[in-house]
Design a protein around this motif. Structure first.
Motif, PDB file in Angstrom:
ATOM      1  N   VAL A 125       0.898  -0.982  -0.052  1.00 53.32           N
ATOM      2  CA  VAL A 125       0.012  -0.119  -0.052  1.00 53.32           C
ATOM      3  C   VAL A 125       0.828   1.256  -0.064  1.00 53.32           C
ATOM      4  CG1 VAL A 125      -1.691   1.278   1.476  1.00 53.32           C
ATOM      5  CG2 VAL A 125      -2.153  -1.098   1.060  1.00 53.32           C
ATOM      6  N   ILE A 126       1.956   1.311   0.745  1.00 54.67           N
ATOM      7  CA  ILE A 126       2.774   2.473   0.590  1.00 54.67           C
ATOM      8  C   ILE A 126       3.410   2.671  -0.496  1.00 54.67           C
ATOM      9  CG2 ILE A 126       5.039   3.416   1.928  1.00 54.67           C
ATOM     10  CD1 ILE A 126       2.670   3.167   3.764  1.00 54.67           C
ATOM     11  N   PHE A 127       4.104   1.573  -1.403  1.00 50.89           N
ATOM     12  CA  PHE A 127       4.264   1.763  -2.835  1.00 50.89           C
ATOM     13  C   PHE A 127       3.280   2.024  -3.651  1.00 50.89           C
ATOM     14  CE2 PHE A 127       8.019  -1.360  -1.362  1.00 50.89           C
ATOM     15  CZ  PHE A 127       9.102  -0.474  -1.772  1.00 50.89           C
ATOM     16  N   LEU A 128       2.319   1.810  -3.552  1.00 46.94           N
ATOM     17  CA  LEU A 128       1.041   2.015  -4.312  1.00 46.94           C
ATOM     18  C   LEU A 128       0.919   3.514  -4.210  1.00 46.94           C
ATOM     19  CD1 LEU A 128      -1.603  -0.610  -4.182  1.00 46.94           C
ATOM     20  CD2 LEU A 128      -0.711   0.480  -6.182  1.00 46.94           C
ATOM     21  N   ALA A 129       0.731   3.965  -3.162  1.00 44.69           N
ATOM     22  CA  ALA A 129       0.895   5.605  -2.957  1.00 44.69           C
ATOM     23  C   ALA A 129       1.872   6.427  -3.447  1.00 44.69           C
ATOM     24  CB  ALA A 129       0.828   5.935  -1.345  1.00 44.69           C
ATOM     25  N   GLY A 130       3.065   5.795  -3.410  1.00 47.87           N
ATOM     26  CA  GLY A 130       4.490   6.290  -4.147  1.00 47.87           C
ATOM     27  C   GLY A 130       4.262   6.346  -5.511  1.00 47.87           C
ATOM     28  N   LEU A 131       3.716   5.290  -6.102  1.00 46.11           N
ATOM     29  CA  LEU A 131       3.571   5.097  -7.522  1.00 46.11           C
ATOM     30  C   LEU A 131       2.686   6.032  -8.003  1.00 46.11           C
ATOM     31  CD1 LEU A 131       3.801   1.114  -7.991  1.00 46.11           C
ATOM     32  CD2 LEU A 131       5.397   2.763  -8.609  1.00 46.11           C
ATOM     33  N   GLN A 132       1.388   6.179  -7.341  1.00 44.84           N
ATOM     34  CA  GLN A 132       0.431   7.198  -7.735  1.00 44.84           C
ATOM     35  C   GLN A 132       0.542   8.580  -7.585  1.00 44.84           C
ATOM     36  OE1 GLN A 132      -3.118   5.667  -5.718  1.00 44.84           O
ATOM     37  NE2 GLN A 132      -3.201   3.480  -6.979  1.00 44.84           N
ATOM     38  N   GLY A 133       1.859   8.806  -7.100  1.00 42.95           N
ATOM     39  CA  GLY A 133       2.008  10.176  -6.901  1.00 42.95           C
ATOM     40  C   GLY A 133       3.162  10.613  -7.795  1.00 42.95           C
ATOM     41  N   ILE A 134       3.813   9.670  -8.699  1.00 41.55           N
ATOM     42  CA  ILE A 134       4.525  10.086  -9.839  1.00 41.55           C
ATOM     43  C   ILE A 134       3.700  10.748 -10.916  1.00 41.55           C
ATOM     44  CG2 ILE A 134       6.183   9.292 -11.487  1.00 41.55           C
ATOM     45  CD1 ILE A 134       6.741   6.787  -9.609  1.00 41.55           C
ATOM     46  N   PRO A 135       4.052  11.909 -11.270  1.00 39.22           N
ATOM     47  CA  PRO A 135       3.393  12.650 -12.427  1.00 39.22           C
ATOM     48  C   PRO A 135       3.492  11.609 -13.856  1.00 39.22           C
ATOM     49  CG  PRO A 135       4.780  14.162 -11.272  1.00 39.22           C
ATOM     50  CD  PRO A 135       5.227  12.793 -10.790  1.00 39.22           C
ATOM     51  N   LYS A 136       2.415  11.565 -14.448  1.00 34.08           N
ATOM     52  CA  LYS A 136       2.166  10.979 -15.643  1.00 34.08           C
ATOM     53  C   LYS A 136       2.902  11.430 -16.630  1.00 34.08           C
ATOM     54  CE  LYS A 136      -0.400   7.976 -13.406  1.00 34.08           C
ATOM     55  NZ  LYS A 136       0.192   6.712 -13.097  1.00 34.08           N
ATOM     56  N   VAL A 137       3.404  12.581 -16.708  1.00 34.38           N
ATOM     57  CA  VAL A 137       3.977  13.573 -17.807  1.00 34.38           C
ATOM     58  C   VAL A 137       5.199  13.095 -18.135  1.00 34.38           C
ATOM     59  CG1 VAL A 137       2.677  15.707 -17.740  1.00 34.38           C
ATOM     60  CG2 VAL A 137       4.466  15.395 -16.202  1.00 34.38           C
ATOM     61  N   TYR A 138       5.787  12.380 -17.071  1.00 30.66           N
ATOM     62  CA  TYR A 138       7.386  12.005 -17.193  1.00 30.66           C
ATOM     63  C   TYR A 138       7.119  10.612 -18.220  1.00 30.66           C
ATOM     64  CZ  TYR A 138       8.807  15.007 -13.154  1.00 30.66           C
ATOM     65  OH  TYR A 138       9.304  15.891 -12.722  1.00 30.66           O
ATOM     66  N   TYR A 139       6.344   9.760 -17.898  1.00 31.92           N
ATOM     67  CA  TYR A 139       6.091   8.440 -18.479  1.00 31.92           C
ATOM     68  C   TYR A 139       5.759   8.931 -20.192  1.00 31.92           C
ATOM     69  CZ  TYR A 139       6.187   6.222 -14.391  1.00 31.92           C
ATOM     70  OH  TYR A 139       6.429   5.680 -13.056  1.00 31.92           O
ATOM     71  N   GLU A 140       4.971   9.990 -20.456  1.00 30.55           N
ATOM     72  CA  GLU A 140       4.630  10.310 -21.526  1.00 30.55           C
ATOM     73  C   GLU A 140       5.660  10.894 -22.257  1.00 30.55           C
ATOM     74  OE1 GLU A 140       1.310  13.048 -20.774  1.00 30.55           O
ATOM     75  OE2 GLU A 140      -0.199  11.580 -20.269  1.00 30.55           O
ATOM     76  N   ALA A 141       6.365  11.668 -21.722  1.00 27.41           N
ATOM     77  CA  ALA A 141       7.694  12.392 -22.372  1.00 27.41           C
ATOM     78  C   ALA A 141       8.682  11.378 -22.815  1.00 27.41           C
ATOM     79  CB  ALA A 141       8.113  13.274 -21.565  1.00 27.41           C
ATOM     80  N   ALA A 142       8.881  10.248 -21.730  1.00 26.86           N
ATOM     81  CA  ALA A 142       9.681   9.063 -21.986  1.00 26.86           C
ATOM     82  C   ALA A 142       9.263   8.194 -23.276  1.00 26.86           C
ATOM     83  CB  ALA A 142       9.899   8.223 -20.895  1.00 26.86           C
ATOM     84  N   LYS A 143       7.827   7.757 -23.219  1.00 29.65           N
ATOM     85  CA  LYS A 143       7.445   7.257 -24.499  1.00 29.65           C
ATOM     86  C   LYS A 143       7.646   7.992 -25.789  1.00 29.65           C
ATOM     87  CE  LYS A 143       3.578   4.758 -22.207  1.00 29.65           C
ATOM     88  NZ  LYS A 143       2.417   4.611 -22.054  1.00 29.65           N
ATOM     89  N   ILE A 144       7.414   9.190 -25.628  1.00 30.98           N
ATOM     90  CA  ILE A 144       7.853  10.008 -26.948  1.00 30.98           C
ATOM     91  C   ILE A 144       9.294   9.919 -27.490  1.00 30.98           C
ATOM     92  CG2 ILE A 144       7.893  12.390 -28.018  1.00 30.98           C
ATOM     93  CD1 ILE A 144       5.455  12.976 -26.059  1.00 30.98           C
ATOM     94  N   ASP A 145      10.089   9.854 -26.559  1.00 32.51           N
ATOM     95  CA  ASP A 145      11.371   9.656 -26.637  1.00 32.51           C
ATOM     96  C   ASP A 145      12.103   8.312 -26.912  1.00 32.51           C
ATOM     97  OD1 ASP A 145      12.077  12.564 -26.190  1.00 32.51           O
ATOM     98  OD2 ASP A 145      12.472  12.002 -24.177  1.00 32.51           O
ATOM     99  N   GLY A 146      11.023   7.341 -27.024  1.00 30.27           N
ATOM    100  CA  GLY A 146      11.337   6.086 -27.477  1.00 30.27           C
ATOM    101  C   GLY A 146      11.609   5.050 -26.263  1.00 30.27           C
ATOM    102  N   ALA A 147      11.357   5.457 -25.146  1.00 29.22           N
ATOM    103  CA  ALA A 147      12.017   4.518 -23.841  1.00 29.22           C
ATOM    104  C   ALA A 147      11.263   3.305 -23.763  1.00 29.22           C
ATOM    105  CB  ALA A 147      12.085   5.696 -22.657  1.00 29.22           C
ATOM    106  N   ASN A 148      11.533   2.189 -23.886  1.00 27.08           N
ATOM    107  CA  ASN A 148      10.682   0.859 -23.462  1.00 27.08           C
ATOM    108  C   ASN A 148      10.300   1.008 -21.950  1.00 27.08           C
ATOM    109  OD1 ASN A 148      13.128  -0.045 -21.881  1.00 27.08           O
ATOM    110  ND2 ASN A 148      14.013  -0.952 -23.820  1.00 27.08           N
ATOM    111  N   ARG A 149       9.706  -0.213 -21.706  1.00 19.37           N
ATOM    112  CA  ARG A 149       9.075  -0.297 -20.398  1.00 19.37           C
ATOM    113  C   ARG A 149      10.153  -0.418 -19.127  1.00 19.37           C
ATOM    114  NH1 ARG A 149       3.934  -1.817 -18.970  1.00 19.37           N
ATOM    115  NH2 ARG A 149       3.236  -2.204 -20.857  1.00 19.37           N
TER     116      ARG A 149
END
Length: 297
Positions: A178-202
């Motif tokens: 549950v603590i990790f879930l709270a931390g994961l949900q606090g990470i802004p989605k824009v970072y992942y979207e920018a990484a996808k645009i740059d071609g970063a894999n999972r």
């Protein structure tokens, strides 16, 4: 006018202290005073009744030569390492899986994984005492289904502590999840979207975005899990009673036996002070080195 302002500030200050007084009273009366008195008792020889006999550092000198205590220290470290190296990564794995949007029934799975956390340790210990039974336990039945040999979990010194580690991971992983879930949900989605645009894999997104931004949460989980693991008592007391051959005798269990079975109160207090110092030093060391890997940006 100035006098009215002073009276108002004084009233705010007074009411603030009135509201925190019950908490502070409980903290000092039930935490600070017993801890201070225990430190003082560690310099005495006392059975719990009668007069105390001043022995200075004799209890601490005895502790360093006590092979049973040193065995308990090693068992506690072994248990703590097992929880940290297996339980914490497993909690992170569950959190990552339950944070995926494509997974249906996420709320139900989160509840299921968290249920052991709110279960009484005494009940969980009795349950796992049956699950780890060498002849009729469910764990050995599962091992036999895959063609693996049965393990004498609670009677073999080699497997007794791994059995307690397995039980504790099942019991406590949901909390860290549950603590990790709270931390994961606090990470802004824009970072992942920018990484996808740059071609970063999972994997690259996990390695360079999730792990660094989750590092404060990971640090918190490691510290709290370590402190909680060093204080293991109920599992050893209910499931194995410190055996076999002291394989599951931990520091807190040994303190209990000295204090309430053998009535060596002073010696037990010295061991408690040792545990306090070890936890304090371990926490301070991690606080010092966390700057190298914990990212607060």
């Amino acid at each position: 006018m100035r006098k009215l302002k002073l009276n108002y500030k004084y009233q705010q200050w007074l009411w603030g202290y009135i509201f925190i007084f019950p908490v502070m009273f409980g903290f000092f009366f039930f935490m600070i005073y017993p801890m201070s008195y225990g430190i003082i008792l560690s310099f005495y020889k006392w059975s719990g009744i009668g007069e105390k006999q001043w022995v200075g550092l004799a209890n601490y000198a005895k502790m360093l030569k006590d092979t049973h205590f040193l065995k308990a220290v090693w068992n506690t470290i072994y248990y703590t390492l097992g929880i940290l190296l297996i339980g914490v990564p497993l909690a992170l794995l569950w959190a990552l899986l339950l944070n995926q949007k494509f997974l249906k029934g996420r709320v139900i799975f989160r509840t299921i994984y968290y249920l052991p956390v709110i279960s009484m340790m005494a009940a969980v210990s009795m349950l796992w005492k049956w699950l780890l039974s060498p002849n009729h336990g469910l764990v050995n039945l599962i091992l036999g289904f895959f063609g693996l040999p049965k393990v004498n979990w609670l009677l073999d010194p080699r497997w007794a502590m791994p059995g307690l580690i397995l039980m504790s991971i099942w019991k406590g992983t949901g909390f860290n999840m549950v603590i990790f879930l709270a931390g994961l949900q606090g990470i802004p989605k824009v970072y992942y979207e920018a990484a996808k645009i740059d071609g970063a894999n999972r994997w690259q997104r996990f390695r360079y975005i999730t792990l660094p931004l989750l590092s404060p949460t990971t640090f918190f989980v490691i510290i709290t899990t370590m402190i909680h693991s060093f204080q293991i008592f109920q599992q050893a007391y209910i499931v194995t009673e410190g055996g076999p051959r002291e394989a599951t005798t931990t520091i807190v269990y040994y303190i209990y036996k000295n204090a309430f079975e053998w009535f060596n109160m002073g010696y037990a207090c010295a061991q408690a002070v040792f545990l306090l110092v070890i936890l304090l030093l371990a926490t301070l060391i991690q606080m010092k080195f966390q700057r190298r890997w914990v990212f607060y940006g």
